[in-house]
Design a protein around this motif. Sequence first.
Motif, short mmCIF file in Angstrom:
data_model
loop_
_atom_site.label_atom_id
_atom_site.label_comp_id
_atom_site.label_asym_id
_atom_site.label_seq_id
_atom_site.Cartn_x
_atom_site.Cartn_y
_atom_site.Cartn_z
N GLN A 196 0.93 -0.86 -0.24
CA GLN A 196 0.17 -0.47 0.08
C GLN A 196 0.46 1.10 0.02
O GLN A 196 1.92 1.16 0.30
N GLY A 197 0.34 2.64 -0.27
CA GLY A 197 1.10 3.28 -0.47
C GLY A 197 1.37 3.84 1.04
O GLY A 197 0.79 3.87 1.91
N ILE A 198 2.75 4.54 1.29
CA ILE A 198 2.85 5.27 2.47
C ILE A 198 3.65 6.57 2.19
O ILE A 198 4.35 6.90 1.06
N ARG A 256 6.39 10.22 -0.30
CA ARG A 256 5.61 9.47 -0.96
C ARG A 256 6.08 7.77 -1.81
O ARG A 256 6.59 8.30 -2.35
N GLY A 257 5.20 7.15 -1.52
CA GLY A 257 6.38 5.42 -1.85
C GLY A 257 5.04 4.66 -1.81
O GLY A 257 3.90 4.67 -1.00
N THR A 258 5.29 3.19 -1.97
CA THR A 258 4.79 1.94 -1.23
C THR A 258 5.40 1.33 -1.07
O THR A 258 6.94 1.18 -1.01
N ILE A 293 4.10 -4.85 8.81
CA ILE A 293 3.38 -4.72 8.24
C ILE A 293 1.92 -5.24 8.00
O ILE A 293 2.41 -7.44 8.97
N SER A 294 1.12 -5.58 7.61
CA SER A 294 0.10 -5.96 7.62
C SER A 294 -0.61 -7.34 6.16
O SER A 294 -0.41 -7.04 5.30
N PRO A 418 -5.84 2.60 -2.24
CA PRO A 418 -5.08 1.82 -3.43
C PRO A 418 -3.61 1.15 -2.93
O PRO A 418 -2.96 1.47 -2.52
N ILE A 419 -4.36 -0.66 -3.10
CA ILE A 419 -3.35 -1.57 -2.75
C ILE A 419 -2.54 -1.90 -4.18
O ILE A 419 -3.37 -2.02 -4.90
N ALA A 420 -0.97 -1.92 -4.13
CA ALA A 420 -0.16 -1.97 -5.23
C ALA A 420 0.39 -3.44 -5.32
O ALA A 420 0.38 -4.63 -4.25
N GLY A 421 -0.11 -3.87 -6.59
CA GLY A 421 0.50 -5.11 -7.48
C GLY A 421 1.48 -5.55 -7.23
O GLY A 421 1.39 -6.80 -8.35
#
Length: 571
Positions: A196-198, A256-258, A293-294, A418-421
């Motif tokens: 996810q974005g952080i 910002r990033g993932t 992390i979850s 948004p959850i990154a793939g």
Amino acid sequence: MRQGPQINEYSVTPVLGDQLESGATVKRFFFNKYWVFSLVAIVVVAVALWFLLGGNGKDEAKLVLWFDIADQITSGSQSEVTLIYENQGKLALEELELEVIYPEGFQFIDSSHSHEDYSGQRFLLPSLSPGSSGTLTITGIFSASPQESKTIRARLFYQLPRSTAVFSESAEAQLSFKAPNFNLRVLAPNQLIDSQGIEYQIFFKNISDKKLQNLEVRLSFPNGFIYDSSSIPTETKNTWLIEDLEVGQEERLIVRGTLSGEEAENKVLRADLGIVEQENFEVLARASASTRISAAPLEVKQNLKSENPKSVSMGERLSYKISYKNTGSRGLNNIKISVFFEGEGVDFSSVQTSGGALVGNEVLWNPSGRSELTILQPGEEGFVDLNIQVPKSLAEKNLQNPMIKTRIFISSNEFPEPIAGGTLDVKVASKMNVDAGMRIVDGANPPKKEEATIYEVSFDVSSGFNELSNVIWTAVLTSPPGEFDFDSISQELVKDINYNPASGRIVWKIGNLSFFEKKQIKFNVKFFPSVADSNKTIKLVKDIKITAKDEFTEETITSESVNDLITVPVN
């Protein structure tokens, strides 16, 4: 004669005497045997106790430990404390368990060994063989007044081989503190869904009594972090220059990033604030923050339907399969899937998809186009397709090392962030350009039977948008009636040309070609047609081919077919 009573030899007295003698012997035998068994039992128990309790092994065991710490610690800034432990005895030390007692005001951040509790006070350490040593580095923040002194203590428990007895050694160190020049803080979410974005926020304030210049903020990102943007411009994506910081001035850097990782994994970001003097970076303040992390409740993946998913040629179409799944325990509503394209190697007018929409450089799917995305039950999965073409005219844009990069995301009403793939990078292979020509420069023109005609043959070989290495040009000269003129080659190319008269094979070792670089070769061929060649055209130079290694894609490429060089009809 009257006899007195007769006393038999076997009367009671002698018989009784024999019985007593025999009984005493038996009694002594059992008495002695009892003491032997008792003595053996005592010895066995003593030996067992010796082994169980370590005997005098403690005298042969020697464990020493001590702290390695800075003379002064900056209060409120991240610091490191190292504990060193060494086995100076003759026996191995086993079942090592370390207990650390921190002073009041200490904030634990991380350690070089895994810790058994959240506060970092208990550690299980590996066994120590005789003569070996180990270290444990603890990272944290000490808070204290200037000139204040505090104590940190450690106690290391251990056992000896074949022993249940527990021994221990202790160590302590006095900590001295100094006033900080900076207030440095890092803010990060305590918990984050995988991929996810952080957003990291780094605050730094000048609390000294003078203006500071040419400072640098350096960030050490955790594994799994992908940089996206920052509030202060940077070229390196991990270093930011702060030219001036007035007394009392506070600034904020947002990055910002993932972030991705394993479930329950702690991801630590470290921030260093310092100054560069004579090319050396001096850390003035340090801080960090940890994110746990979850597991992601939604999963999205992308794959290329291609034999070679790592590279693509100009004009080729790319077919993507985007798979999604509800990995959680409850139904999710209004699923949204997006694919972002980066790079200039995409012809967006060629996008083909079912139920998706192109918005700028993003392709979107939602329930309005795909009804199955309205609700996704636990364990339910599906996929969408996407097809796009690489422009045939990509080389005209004068790009270098072009790449098509896609990033995919998924979200729902319940998880709107948004959850990154993950990302998928496809490199575009370079294309070699070959210009070939042949003209008559001497002799019969047009060619005549049994007369010589001199043809000048020329080849221009150029690279595209990628660097090429080991470039080799090959061709076959029809001989006879052609004859290769080695003396016609320029002097600087002679060493790179090889000609085999028996087969007519010509090899030109071009070597390396940089971006859009062109190299040329020229040579003469003496053409002497026979009577049988009358009214015919001859393939004078044929089977022309160029191979090279594309340094960007790391693959071998071959030029497209080059037309044979044919003479005009022979008279």
